[in-house]
Enzyme design. Structure first.
Site, PDB file in Angstrom:
ATOM      1  N   ASP A  94      -7.900  -5.541   0.032  1.00 35.12           N
ATOM      2  CA  ASP A  94      -8.338  -6.374  -1.106  1.00 35.12           C
ATOM      3  C   ASP A  94      -7.969  -7.831  -0.951  1.00 35.12           C
ATOM      4  OD1 ASP A  94      -7.381  -3.494  -2.773  1.00 35.12           O
ATOM      5  OD2 ASP A  94      -9.441  -4.236  -2.720  1.00 35.12           O
ATOM      6  N   HIS A 140       0.856  -1.193   0.000  1.00 40.70           N
ATOM      7  CA  HIS A 140       0.000   0.000   0.000  1.00 40.70           C
ATOM      8  C   HIS A 140       0.888   1.237   0.000  1.00 40.70           C
ATOM      9  CE1 HIS A 140      -3.156   2.828   1.159  1.00 40.70           C
ATOM     10  NE2 HIS A 140      -3.995   1.893   0.738  1.00 40.70           N
TER      11      HIS A 140
HETATM   12  C1  SDX Z   1      -6.228   0.082  -2.858  1.00 44.47           C
HETATM   13  O1  SDX Z   1      -4.407   4.582  -2.022  1.00 44.47           O
HETATM   14  C2  SDX Z   1      -5.373   3.978  -1.416  1.00 44.47           C
HETATM   15  O2  SDX Z   1      -5.790   4.357  -0.342  1.00 44.47           O
HETATM   16  C3  SDX Z   1      -5.939   2.782  -2.140  1.00 44.47           C
HETATM   17  C4  SDX Z   1      -6.961   1.952  -1.375  1.00 44.47           C
HETATM   18  C5  SDX Z   1      -8.228   2.728  -1.109  1.00 44.47           C
HETATM   19  O3  SDX Z   1      -8.942   2.358  -0.159  1.00 44.47           O
HETATM   20  O4  SDX Z   1      -8.543   3.650  -1.904  1.00 44.47           O
HETATM   21  O5  SDX Z   1      -6.418   1.530  -0.139  1.00 44.47           O
HETATM   22  C6  SDX Z   1      -7.371   0.716  -2.157  1.00 44.47           C
HETATM   23  O6  SDX Z   1      -5.980   0.417  -3.980  1.00 44.47           O
HETATM   24  C7  SDX Z   1      -5.337  -0.878  -2.097  1.00 44.47           C
HETATM   25  C8  SDX Z   1      -4.090  -1.337  -2.920  1.00 44.47           C
HETATM   26  C9  SDX Z   1      -4.550  -2.442  -3.870  1.00 44.47           C
HETATM   27  N1  SDX Z   1      -3.487  -2.798  -4.817  1.00 44.47           N
HETATM   28  C10 SDX Z   1      -2.876  -3.985  -4.786  1.00 44.47           C
HETATM   29  O7  SDX Z   1      -3.052  -4.836  -3.906  1.00 44.47           O
HETATM   30  C11 SDX Z   1      -1.956  -4.245  -5.979  1.00 44.47           C
HETATM   31  C12 SDX Z   1      -0.606  -4.789  -5.478  1.00 44.47           C
HETATM   32  N2  SDX Z   1       0.064  -3.718  -4.746  1.00 44.47           N
HETATM   33  C13 SDX Z   1       1.009  -2.904  -5.491  1.00 44.47           C
HETATM   34  O8  SDX Z   1       0.735  -2.705  -6.827  1.00 44.47           O
HETATM   35  C14 SDX Z   1       1.518  -1.723  -4.698  1.00 44.47           C
HETATM   36  O9  SDX Z   1       1.778  -2.166  -3.439  1.00 44.47           O
HETATM   37  C15 SDX Z   1       0.647  -0.475  -4.609  1.00 44.47           C
HETATM   38  C16 SDX Z   1       0.261   0.027  -5.947  1.00 44.47           C
HETATM   39  C17 SDX Z   1      -0.572  -0.745  -3.801  1.00 44.47           C
HETATM   40  C18 SDX Z   1       1.490   0.595  -3.899  1.00 44.47           C
HETATM   41  O10 SDX Z   1       2.535   0.869  -4.730  1.00 44.47           O
HETATM   42  P1  SDX Z   1       3.599   2.057  -4.362  1.00 44.47           P
HETATM   43  O11 SDX Z   1       3.243   2.748  -3.125  1.00 44.47           O
HETATM   44  O12 SDX Z   1       3.779   2.871  -5.581  1.00 44.47           O
HETATM   45  O13 SDX Z   1       4.836   1.254  -3.982  1.00 44.47           O
HETATM   46  P2  SDX Z   1       5.850   0.689  -5.031  1.00 44.47           P
HETATM   47  O14 SDX Z   1       5.094   0.142  -6.178  1.00 44.47           O
HETATM   48  O15 SDX Z   1       6.875   1.728  -5.267  1.00 44.47           O
HETATM   49  O16 SDX Z   1       6.474  -0.555  -4.223  1.00 44.47           O
HETATM   50  C19 SDX Z   1       7.513  -0.331  -3.297  1.00 44.47           C
HETATM   51  C20 SDX Z   1       8.365  -1.585  -3.431  1.00 44.47           C
HETATM   52  C21 SDX Z   1       8.774  -1.871  -4.868  1.00 44.47           C
HETATM   53  O17 SDX Z   1      10.041  -2.517  -4.838  1.00 44.47           O
HETATM   54  P3  SDX Z   1      11.361  -1.602  -5.215  1.00 44.47           P
HETATM   55  O18 SDX Z   1      11.086  -0.996  -6.590  1.00 44.47           O
HETATM   56  O19 SDX Z   1      11.452  -0.553  -4.143  1.00 44.47           O
HETATM   57  O20 SDX Z   1      12.494  -2.585  -5.209  1.00 44.47           O
HETATM   58  O21 SDX Z   1       7.613  -2.734  -3.007  1.00 44.47           O
HETATM   59  C22 SDX Z   1       7.455  -3.623  -4.098  1.00 44.47           C
HETATM   60  C23 SDX Z   1       7.759  -2.861  -5.365  1.00 44.47           C
HETATM   61  O22 SDX Z   1       8.298  -3.734  -6.354  1.00 44.47           O
HETATM   62  N3  SDX Z   1       6.063  -4.050  -4.068  1.00 44.47           N
HETATM   63  C24 SDX Z   1       5.645  -5.301  -4.245  1.00 44.47           C
HETATM   64  C25 SDX Z   1       4.252  -5.237  -4.114  1.00 44.47           C
HETATM   65  N4  SDX Z   1       3.866  -3.984  -3.892  1.00 44.47           N
HETATM   66  C26 SDX Z   1       4.989  -3.240  -3.864  1.00 44.47           C
HETATM   67  N5  SDX Z   1       6.300  -6.451  -4.495  1.00 44.47           N
HETATM   68  C27 SDX Z   1       5.540  -7.568  -4.611  1.00 44.47           C
HETATM   69  N6  SDX Z   1       4.191  -7.587  -4.503  1.00 44.47           N
HETATM   70  C28 SDX Z   1       3.509  -6.437  -4.255  1.00 44.47           C
HETATM   71  N7  SDX Z   1       2.188  -6.459  -4.134  1.00 44.47           N
END
Ligand code: SDX
Length: 436
Positions: free
Chosen positions: A370, A312
């Site tokens: 989720d 998140h």
């Molecule tokens: C919702 O914003 C809100 O409030 C949203 C929400 C709401 O109520 O409105 O809470 C609802 O959208 C919840 C989130 C649902 N999405 C997912 O579950 C999809 C999987 N999650 C990711 O896509 C990700 O975690 C996000 C999009 C939710 C957050 O992404 P960020 O904050 O941009 O973080 P990032 O992508 O920069 O990740 C940081 C690191 C990265 O590694 P590095 O590049 O630093 O090496 O963590 C890793 C990412 O690769 N990472 C993951 C991961 N999520 C982040 N690695 C594996 N699996 C994951 N799910």
């Protein structure tokens, strides 16, 4: 908006080269202070740069507060677990819209007014006939919410508080009806009209699962679970879809169009589409013994694969909604007598592995709302394509409350970010004959 009173003001400064720029600092009631950079471009000729807005406050708001490190979520100051435990969704709607919990009389009046807006214009059913039967319900929702402005043009003047209130009630009341119609249309069953003698969640389950051929009585345990799921998803500060609604609303677009824009944004798998993607991921994993293979892929920098339902932008600790969602999941499975759901086994083992894995601990990746919602909704009888639709039903009130706050802010202006331009510098036109 009072964050700019002297009591909440200080001055920070930034130095670029040999120049110093003083910038006001504003304190909120809780949470991080903000550095007001609105005059920085005028003073320095420079923009700030923050793709994805990881360090940017886009507005001042009094609606929802999140502490990502402490796993705190407050709606108008009330903790989400207390609201989910003791209240109902329409009470949460009133709280988000008006800022205070309703008295018994206010609640009864609000319930009455919402209930009597649940029917949609009869011609909307013909609007549905234009969609393919196999259209994704979110495509239908995005289209039909936008179409509400074609049917309810008498509540689109955003300068009129009465029209703003009617449009708000209409969307809170009619989006569930449209969602149920999208579901019925996708399964080829007749639309079911709302029933005013049912509460909000029971009415929604009735519109989704009743058929003309027999009596349908909503299961009170499932209705309570549905209502609680709506509460958990109602609002969440300046997330992507809410920011979309605010930006669309800043141009003066009508409220129905703004909420349709938010619905379109919510559909993405990184946002509200994650509940559908998370369940599809659990189904793809299939059995507990295949989990390590997927965890390895999620950790592999060369692989764009991510574990859906994990991570998140704000929560770097457990998502407080996920805990309540997990409890609700177990309640629903118990009520339905589902003892050994293989998807639940995979989910719980995946969560256990992830919470003990160095990579997930270092990246602060925890299950988000989720992760468990999909298992719950599938058990309740919804197809995965309806999961994000249910998220949109709940989030409609959050989008409206945030839109209302923005519209009523006397200082609001059209949102218009700038950019760092790295494209071609000026060059002259080349006639076709001279192009290589
Ligand atoms: C919702 O914003 C809100 O409030 C949203 C929400 C709401 O109520 O409105 O809470 C609802 O959208 C919840 C989130 C649902 N999405 C997912 O579950 C999809 C999987 N999650 C990711 O896509 C990700 O975690 C996000 C999009 C939710 C957050 O992404 P960020 O904050 O941009 O973080 P990032 O992508 O920069 O990740 C940081 C690191 C990265 O590694 P590095 O590049 O630093 O090496 O963590 C890793 C990412 O690769 N990472 C993951 C991961 N999520 C982040 N690695 C594996 N699996 C994951 N799910």
């Amino acid at each position: 908006m009072d964050a700019k009173t002297d009591a909440n003001k200080a001055t920070g400064s930034i130095t670029v080269g040999n120049k110093n720029y003083d910038l006001p600092i504003y304190k909120g009631s809780i949470g991080p202070d903000v550095l007001d950079i609105s005059k920085l471009y005028g003073q320095s000729g420079m923009f700030t740069y923050d793709p994805g807005f990881t360090s940017t406050a886009s507005c001042e708001s009094k609606i929802t507060y999140i502490d990502g490190d402490e796993g705190v979520l407050l709606y108008r100051g009330y903790p989400i677990d207390q609201l989910a435990e003791h209240g109902d969704f329409l009470e949460t709607c009133y709280l988000l819209l008006y800022g205070e919990l309703p008295t018994a009389a206010q609640k009864a009046d609000f319930d009455y007014r919402v209930t009597r807006h649940t029917m949609v214009h009869e011609q909307m059913s013909r609007f549905f006939q234009g969609f393919r039967r196999d259209a994704h319900p979110m495509a239908i929702m995005t289209g039909s919410i936008g179409a509400l402005s074609a049917f309810y043009h008498d509540s689109t003047d955003i300068s009129d508080p009465t029209q703003r209130m009617i449009a708000s009630l209409r969307m809170i009341a009619k989006v569930p009806t449209l969602a149920a119609m999208a579901y019925k249309y996708s399964v080829g069953q007749p639309f079911v009209y709302p029933k005013n003698d049912l509460d909000y969640a029971s009415n929604f389950l009735h519109m989704c699962f009743a058929v003309p051929a027999e009596e349908y009585k909503p299961n009170p345990v499932l209705a309570r679970a549905m209502d609680r799921i709506f509460i958990l998803h109602a609002d969440h500060e300046q997330n992507a879809s809410t920011s979309t609604v605010r930006l669309a609303g800043s141009s003066g677009a009508n409220p129905f169009a703004c909420i349709a824009a938010g619905c379109a944004c919510l559909w993405g798998p990184a946002h509200g589409g994650a509940n559908e993607a998370a369940l599809n991921m659990l189904s793809e994993i299939g059995t507990v013994d295949r989990i390590p293979e997927f965890v390895r892929r999620a950790k592999d920098k060369s692989d764009s694969y991510r574990l859906m339902g994990f991570g998140h932008r704000v929560y770097k600790n457990y998502d407080p909604r996920a805990k309540i969602m997990q409890k609700t999941c177990h309640e629903v499975l118990a009520e339905l007598g589902i003892k050994d759901d293989p998807l639940l086994d995979v989910a719980m083992e995946l969560e256990r592995i992830a919470l003990h894995d160095e990579y997930f601990i270092e990246k602060k990746l925890y299950p988000n709302i989720d992760f468990y919602s999909g298992i719950t909704l599938k058990a309740m009888g919804f197809p995965t394509t309806m999961f994000t639709v249910l998220f949109a039903v709940a989030r409609t009130v959050g989008w409206i409350a945030q839109w209302k706050e923005m519209i009523e802010d006397p200082k609001q202006k059209i949102g218009r970010p700038r950019q760092l331009y790295t494209g071609a510098t000026e060059r002259d036109y080349v006639p076709t004959s001279r192009r290589k």
